[in-house]
Design an enzyme around this catalytic site. Structure first.
Site, PDB file in Angstrom:
ATOM      1  CE  LYS A 206      -3.697   0.123   2.487  1.00 18.96           C
ATOM      2  NZ  LYS A 206      -4.669  -0.005   3.544  1.00 18.96           N
ATOM      3  CD  GLU A 212       8.943  -7.316   6.300  1.00 19.82           C
ATOM      4  OE1 GLU A 212       8.742  -7.829   7.835  1.00 19.82           O
ATOM      5  OE2 GLU A 212       8.406  -6.329   6.036  1.00 19.82           O
ATOM      6  N   GLY A 268      -5.401  -5.029   5.263  1.00 19.79           N
ATOM      7  CA  GLY A 268      -4.522  -5.847   4.623  1.00 19.79           C
ATOM      8  C   GLY A 268      -5.303  -7.269   4.677  1.00 19.79           C
ATOM      9  NE  ARG A 269      -7.011  -8.306  10.638  1.00 16.51           N
ATOM     10  CZ  ARG A 269      -6.744  -6.960  11.191  1.00 16.51           C
ATOM     11  NH1 ARG A 269      -5.687  -6.420  10.361  1.00 16.51           N
ATOM     12  NH2 ARG A 269      -7.383  -6.248  11.858  1.00 16.51           N
ATOM     13  CD  GLU A 354      -2.348  -8.402  11.019  1.00 21.17           C
ATOM     14  OE1 GLU A 354      -1.438  -8.936  11.070  1.00 21.17           O
ATOM     15  OE2 GLU A 354      -2.802  -8.190  10.154  1.00 21.17           O
ATOM     16  CG  HIS A 385      -2.601 -40.543   9.423  1.00 23.22           C
ATOM     17  ND1 HIS A 385      -2.371 -41.892   9.520  1.00 23.22           N
ATOM     18  CD2 HIS A 385      -3.792 -40.488   8.573  1.00 23.22           C
ATOM     19  CE1 HIS A 385      -3.588 -42.641   8.949  1.00 23.22           C
ATOM     20  NE2 HIS A 385      -4.219 -41.771   8.451  1.00 23.22           N
ATOM     21  CE  LYS A 513       5.760  -4.754  10.107  1.00 27.83           C
ATOM     22  NZ  LYS A 513       4.749  -4.109   9.157  1.00 27.83           N
TER      23      LYS A 513
END
Length: 551
Positions: A206, A212, A268-269, A354, A385, A513
């Protein structure tokens, strides 16, 4: 436990819990042969069965009273009408506008945002048609065969999950790759797997400043420019951006006309429905992407207009609240019995944790009750399993959602029949368990000695009474997937209201951060510049000492 409820309802729920907590699900099913009909909802191509929960009609009646206490109807309208319900960031929460298929306008500060949404969707459609028809070609004239989405968090998890889930609808001539981790291995392995002269990179950020994402994008840019012998002009044909920062995008070398906009009222999510979903569109085509949006819109309409006793996301939210705040359940399992949905638990982890991983209420006070659960999961039958042992015989209560399609995209032999047999059997086994009498009779049929039976009996019994919901979906299609995701989004919103927290900010991701910026400077200069605790100081010094040995 001081949950933000009226004393009357809080006391009623507490007393009801005390009575019901000693009742086994077996007993509840034996005493009511119509339990499935009472506690299941058929909607479009979905069957939502919540009968295998530790509830009665009284439980649901009491839980539904919560919706009145938190003014759920009023708060739903606030979201749909564009009010600034994300009050810590002073923003509306309008992912619902991104998939609004009606002609109804949605206003923010007097502006109909649907005009902006439609404009971006049209731009995405035109661009995707250019890529998929091979009208858009790379710097050397080759068509695009690889799409690399560079993002992190919501700019990665949503598109990654959806493209995997909708693999049967993907363009077989295009491969989609995702890079999110700052670990150089992530970008390096993707760059090894693609042909640079037929690759399009989507940089999803954005602000176009995310550390990153920009680091990975710069690495990819350098690799591309080097491949073309230093021709920076090649960037224009191999990079596009999903961002709001036109200057930074232009400085990177991306033509602003190849920048796709989204807005601060899109968290964002919750952003896969926006231009962040460009990689989805390029892979499955705009028609299928619009089906995804339509499925979410149908779920939005169901959530907004359906009476709460038949409202799937409301019931999901109330059950989660019931287990978290009365039974003390701290985790929540998501078990899709469909390999294409293998990334759904990863995606929902961010969506839930979040959103509702908060300890401060809307009044700015620390809560003294449990909020969002730890969400986890894996596809069935793989999970059976590995970790299902804990579900069946462990000490933790783990409410879980089981999700399966009636129809598979890959009808090979009897694979799907076996898969569904396990889907049905696991929820039944979790609910019923196995009594000592049943275990004893099984071992007697095996002709085991009385001594062996006595020794093994405690190990062969299962307590049962483990709750679950079941989603049976006709088929995993763009439309049904859109609806499923939207159901989870809305259940999160309802639970946030029940816990009196803001589900739409995420300040908790900032501190690490901020500290990383300082530590990065220290690592770059090779010396400590700031105060640290002795553990962090010792770790950094050890790293620096060992790193020097390699140079």
């Amino acid at each position: 436990m001081n949950i933000p409820l009226s004393p009357r309802l809080a006391n009623a729920l507490e007393e009801h819990y005390k009575r019901l907590s000693s009742v086994h699900l077996r007993t509840l099913f034996q005493s009511d042969p119509h339990r499935f009909e009472k506690f299941s909802i058929c909607w479009n191509e979905f069957l939502f069965d919540y009968s295998k929960n530790i509830i009665t009609e009284e439980t649901i009646s009491l839980l539904l009273q919560l919706t009145t206490e938190v003014n759920l109807s009023e708060n739903i309208e606030k979201m749909f009408m564009g009010q600034r319900i994300n009050f810590t960031e002073n923003r509306p929460v309008l992912h619902i506008a991104l998939r609004n298929r009606s002609e109804q306008p949605i206003y923010v500060d007097g502006h109909n945002v649907m005009e902006d949404v439609k404009k971006v969707l049209e731009k995405m459609k035109a661009f995707s048609e250019d890529i998929r028809s091979q009208r858009w070609r790379g710097h050397s004239g080759k068509p695009i065969k690889h799409i690399v989405n560079i993002g992190i968090g919501g700019s990665d998890l949503g598109p990654r999950m959806v493209t995997r889930a909708l693999t049967p609808y993907g363009n077989k001539e295009i491969k989609v790759h995702f890079v999110s981790n700052i670990d150089g291995t992530d970008i390096e392995e993707v760059l090894k797997a693609v042909e640079l002269d037929s690759t399009l990179f989507i940089v999803s950020s954005k602000t176009f400043t995310t550390k990153e994402t920009l680091t990975n994008a710069q690495t990819a840019r350098k690799k591309l420019v080097d491949y073309f012998g230093g021709e920076t002009k090649a960037v224009e044909k191999h990079f596009v951006a999903v961002s709001t920062n036109e200057k930074a995008v232009k400085d990177f070398g991306i033509d602003p006309k190849n920048m796709f906009e989204f807005w601060d009222w899109v968290g964002g999510r919750f952003s896969l429905w926006s231009a962040i979903g460009l990689s989805i569109v390029l892979y499955i085509g705009m028609d299928n992407f619009e089906e995804l949006l339509y499925g979410a819109y149908l779920a939005d309409s169901h959530f907004r207009n359906t009476p709460y006793e038949k409202n799937i996301p409301v019931i999901m939210a109330l059950l989660g609240f019931w287990y978290g705040n009365y039974f003390g359940a701290e985790t929540y399992g998501i078990f899709p019995y469909d390999q294409y949905l293998e990334l759904l638990p990863n995606y929902l982890q961010q969506l839930y944790m979040e959103s509702n991983g908060k300890r401060i209420n809307k009044e700015g006070k620390v809560v003294n009750y449990q909020t969002g659960p730890i969400l986890w999961g894996n596809p069935g039958t793989n999970g059976q399993h590995s970790f299902f042992q804990l579900l069946h015989q462990g000490t933790h209560l783990v409410p879980a959602d089981f999700i399966a399609p009636i129809e598979t995209h890959n009808p090979i032999g009897n694979h799907h029949l076996i898969l569904l047999a396990n889907f049905f059997a696991q929820t039944e086994a979790l609910m019923k368990g196995k009594t000592e009498q049943e275990a004893m009779e099984e071992m007697q049929k095996e002709n085991l000695t009385p001594e062996t039976i006595a020794r093994l009996l405690p190990h062969k019994t299962f307590p049962g009474n483990r709750p679950s919901n079941s989603f049976l979906i006709k088929k995993i299609t763009p439309r049904t997937l859109g609806s499923l995701i939207a159901f989870y989004e809305h259940s999160i919103f309802v639970q946030g209201l029940l816990w009196n927290i803001n589900s739409f900010d995420q300040w908790g991701v900032e501190l690490g951060k901020q500290l990383a910026v300082k530590v990065e400077k220290e690592l770059s200069q090779g010396s400590l510049l700031f105060e640290h605790d002795c553990s962090t100081k010792g770790l950094i010094e050890y790293y620096m000492k060992e790193a020097r040995k390699n140079f």
